[in-house]
Design an enzyme around this catalytic site. Sequence first.
Site, mmCIF file in Angstrom:
data_model
loop_
_atom_site.group_PDB
_atom_site.id
_atom_site.type_symbol
_atom_site.label_atom_id
_atom_site.label_comp_id
_atom_site.label_asym_id
_atom_site.label_seq_id
_atom_site.Cartn_x
_atom_site.Cartn_y
_atom_site.Cartn_z
ATOM 1 N N PRO A 8 15.111 1.610 -3.229
ATOM 2 C CA PRO A 8 14.431 2.181 -4.404
ATOM 3 C C PRO A 8 13.181 1.633 -4.619
ATOM 4 O O PRO A 8 12.810 0.345 -4.570
ATOM 5 C CB PRO A 8 15.668 1.941 -5.555
ATOM 6 C CG PRO A 8 15.984 1.091 -5.336
ATOM 7 C CD PRO A 8 16.072 0.484 -4.269
ATOM 8 N N GLU A 9 12.172 2.338 -3.604
ATOM 9 C CA GLU A 9 10.719 2.192 -4.293
ATOM 10 C C GLU A 9 9.824 2.584 -5.064
ATOM 11 O O GLU A 9 10.543 3.968 -6.256
ATOM 12 C CB GLU A 9 9.463 1.909 -2.833
ATOM 13 C CG GLU A 9 10.289 1.346 -1.581
ATOM 14 C CD GLU A 9 9.828 1.637 -0.245
ATOM 15 O OE1 GLU A 9 8.850 2.160 -0.360
ATOM 16 O OE2 GLU A 9 10.048 1.694 0.742
ATOM 17 N N ARG A 27 25.375 -3.945 -2.620
ATOM 18 C CA ARG A 27 25.582 -5.278 -2.612
ATOM 19 C C ARG A 27 24.896 -6.271 -2.892
ATOM 20 O O ARG A 27 24.764 -7.695 -3.547
ATOM 21 C CB ARG A 27 23.921 -5.460 -1.485
ATOM 22 C CG ARG A 27 24.347 -4.973 -0.326
ATOM 23 C CD ARG A 27 22.801 -4.449 0.705
ATOM 24 N NE ARG A 27 22.584 -6.347 1.088
ATOM 25 C CZ ARG A 27 20.926 -6.070 2.119
ATOM 26 N NH1 ARG A 27 20.427 -4.617 2.420
ATOM 27 N NH2 ARG A 27 20.639 -7.336 2.391
#
Length: 280
Positions: A2-3, A112
């Site tokens: 996510p940016e 992750r």
Amino acid sequence: MPELPEVETIRRGLEERVMGRMFEQVEVLLPYLIKSPSVGEFIQQLQGKKIERVGRRGKYLLFFLSGEYVLVVHLRMTGQINYVKSDEALHQKTYIILTLDNGYQLRYIDPRKFGMFFLLRLNQLNEIPGLRNMGPEPLEEEFTFGYFESLLSGKKRKIKALLLDQSAIAGLGNIYVDECLFLAAIHPERMAGELTSIERRMLFNAIKQVLREGIMHRGTSSQDYFDVEGEKGTHQEHLKVYQRKGNPCYACGTPIIRQVVAGRGTHICPQCQPEKKDAT
DNA sequence: ACGTTGACCTGTGTGC
DNA sequence: TGCACACAGGTCAACG
């Protein structure tokens, strides 16, 4: 993953759903995700707090809580926050469960396991290094062309590395940086200090445009990004270079190439983004 | 001081 | 199919 546009989409989804709600129960299934305070204190302090507002700074989500507390969440690469009814089946990669006072939960999912949670006092926010050093918000007025020029001027650093630096500009990541550089027709390995004044202006405008379009399309979902309702964004349908290696450039037809720049996979149209500025 | 590299941890896609 | 390996949107510590 996510940016800025993805985190902003999540922020808007959360604000709509959890403003005014209280955390009734807090479950931490993967303790090391809580960076401060201790897990025990985190749970004890978070329980009973009311969510007054949901904010964002760069790629950080900020839950402003009663009692001048702030819950800070960074999703890193693969974090997701789901807003679901409490009786829904648990996704296998759920690591933090925040039960609200309306029969719903916020569930933190992260394949992750890279995410970061903090619970702090409002006046301690700058104890988080990433927040303390965060550059200006590119879609706010504070991000002026004058600031952008001072950022580039004299810098012997690849423009892509500079744009990825959160202390220079908040919220840009690998996808949107590649898209911005394509839109401004600038090769990612050009030195920041050597861009012409026209190129600086083009890039400044491209940053704002690309981020606004990303938000408008509710983010880019290449694999792991989903909003709070589990929906994908649609900006991946509008990408010009990112993950288009081998496909023809929409502007000139030249195949897009991929190479490593500043340690990151980088997508370039070799025709539209020449390595050296033409001496003409 | 600054820039680049590796580590963090797991999943997925590719090529042999 | 099995396996090894490259690669993944972010950030920070540790180098040169």
